[in-house]
Design a protein around this motif. Sequence first.
Motif, PDB file in Angstrom:
ATOM      1  N   LEU A   7       0.220  -3.214  -7.203  1.00  0.00           N
ATOM      2  CA  LEU A   7       0.096  -3.027  -5.760  1.00  0.00           C
ATOM      3  C   LEU A   7      -1.367  -3.209  -5.355  1.00  0.00           C
ATOM      4  O   LEU A   7      -2.270  -3.202  -6.204  1.00  0.00           O
ATOM      5  N   ARG A  22       0.852  -1.197   0.000  1.00  0.00           N
ATOM      6  CA  ARG A  22       0.000   0.000   0.000  1.00  0.00           C
ATOM      7  C   ARG A  22       0.882   1.238   0.000  1.00  0.00           C
ATOM      8  O   ARG A  22       1.565   1.542   0.972  1.00  0.00           O
ATOM      9  N   ALA A  81      -2.155  -0.455  -9.578  1.00  0.00           N
ATOM     10  CA  ALA A  81      -2.735  -0.917  -8.310  1.00  0.00           C
ATOM     11  C   ALA A  81      -4.210  -1.239  -8.486  1.00  0.00           C
ATOM     12  O   ALA A  81      -4.895  -0.623  -9.320  1.00  0.00           O
TER      13      ALA A  81
END
Length: 275
Positions: free
Chosen positions: A28, A3, A55
Motif C-alpha cells: 500500500l 491509504r 506499505a
Amino acid sequence: MRRLGIIGAGGMTETLLDAVTRGLPAPLEAVTILATRRSAGKAEALLARHGDALAAARLVRTERAAFLADAPQFVAECAGQGAVREHGVAVLETGAELAVISIGALADEALRLGLEQAAARAGARLVLPPGAVGGIDALVAARLSRLEEVTYTGRKPPLAWKGTPAEALLDLATLAEPAIFFDGTAREAAIRYPQNANVAATVALAGAGFEATRVRLVADPTINRNLHEVAVRSAAADFTIRLEGRPSPTNPKTSLTAGLSMAREVLNRVLPLVV
Ligand SMILES: NC(=O)C1=CN([C@@H]2O[C@H](COP(=O)(O)OP(=O)(O)OC[C@H]3O[C@@H](n4cnc5c(N)ncnc54)[C@H](OP(=O)(O)O)[C@@H]3O)[C@@H](O)[C@H]2O)C=CC1
Ligand SMILES: O=C([O-])CC(=O)C(=O)O
C-alpha cells in the motif's frame, strides 16, 4: 484503496496486519495506526514487523487530527466500542469509509443514527464486517423474505468471560459444567458484554433487530474455542451456522476470524475480485 487507517493496536490489529500483508498484491501507499499513548510503541513494533511489504509509509499517531491528516481512504476500527463513540463520526465526516468491528456500539440508537447521518452527509460508507461469526450473508438475504425467529448463542471458555458481569454470576475458576449466564435481547447482550457480544449486535443488525434477536451467552469449561451458533427460521430458508473459532493468541475474548474478517474487507478494496 491505497491509504489504510487502523484504530487500535491490540490482538485484532496484529491478525489484520499479518493477513493483509500476506494477501496484498503490492504494498500500500500508507498504513497509519491511531493508537493510545500507552500502545504507541506496540503499534510501531507491529508496523515494523511487516515493513515495506505492507506499505511504503508506516505511521503511528496518537492524536485523531494527525491520523486524519494522513488521509486514510479506508479506516478499520479494531479498538473497542469506546473508540467507535470517540472517533466514528469524525472519521466518516472526512469522507473515508469506516469499517466498525465493535458493532455492539451500534446498540446505542443515538450513536447508530449519528454515524449513519455523518456517512450520508459526507457521501461516506459505514461498513459492518461479519466479524467472528459466519452466515451473515444468508441472514441478510433471509431478512429480505420474512424472518420468523433468529437466535444467537455465544459459547466461550470461562477465561474469556473474565472481567465481565459473568464473574458476579458464576465462579469462573471452578466451573465444572457449561452454564448459561445470559438469556435476553441482542441489545442488552451487546451493551453488557462489550468485548464478547459484538456478534450479537451483528446478527441483530443483519436480521431481526436488537429487540427480536434472542441471545444466550454460555461459559463452557469443556471447550477451548469460541463457539458461535446462529439459528434462523424464515420464509426463504431455515439454517443453523455453527462456527468454532480459535481465540487470538493475545486475547482469549477475541476469535481469529474477527481480525481475518476485517482483513477481507481491506483486501476486497485492493484486489480486482471481490469475494
Ligand atoms: N465483531 C466481532 O466479531 C468482534 C469484535 N470485537 C471488538 O474488537 C475490539 C478489539 O479487539 P482486540 O484487538 O482483541 O482487543 P485488544 O484489547 O487486544 O486491543 C484493543 C486495542 O485498541 C486500543 N484502543 C482502545 N480504545 C482506543 C481508542 N479510543 N483509540 C485508539 N485505540 C484504542 C487499545 O489500546 P490500550 O490497550 O492502550 O487501551 C488496544 O491497543 C474488542 O474490544 C471488541 O469491541 C472483538 C471480537 C469480535
Ligand atoms: O471474537 C469473538 O469470538 C466474539 C466476540 O468477542 C464478540 O462478539 O465481541
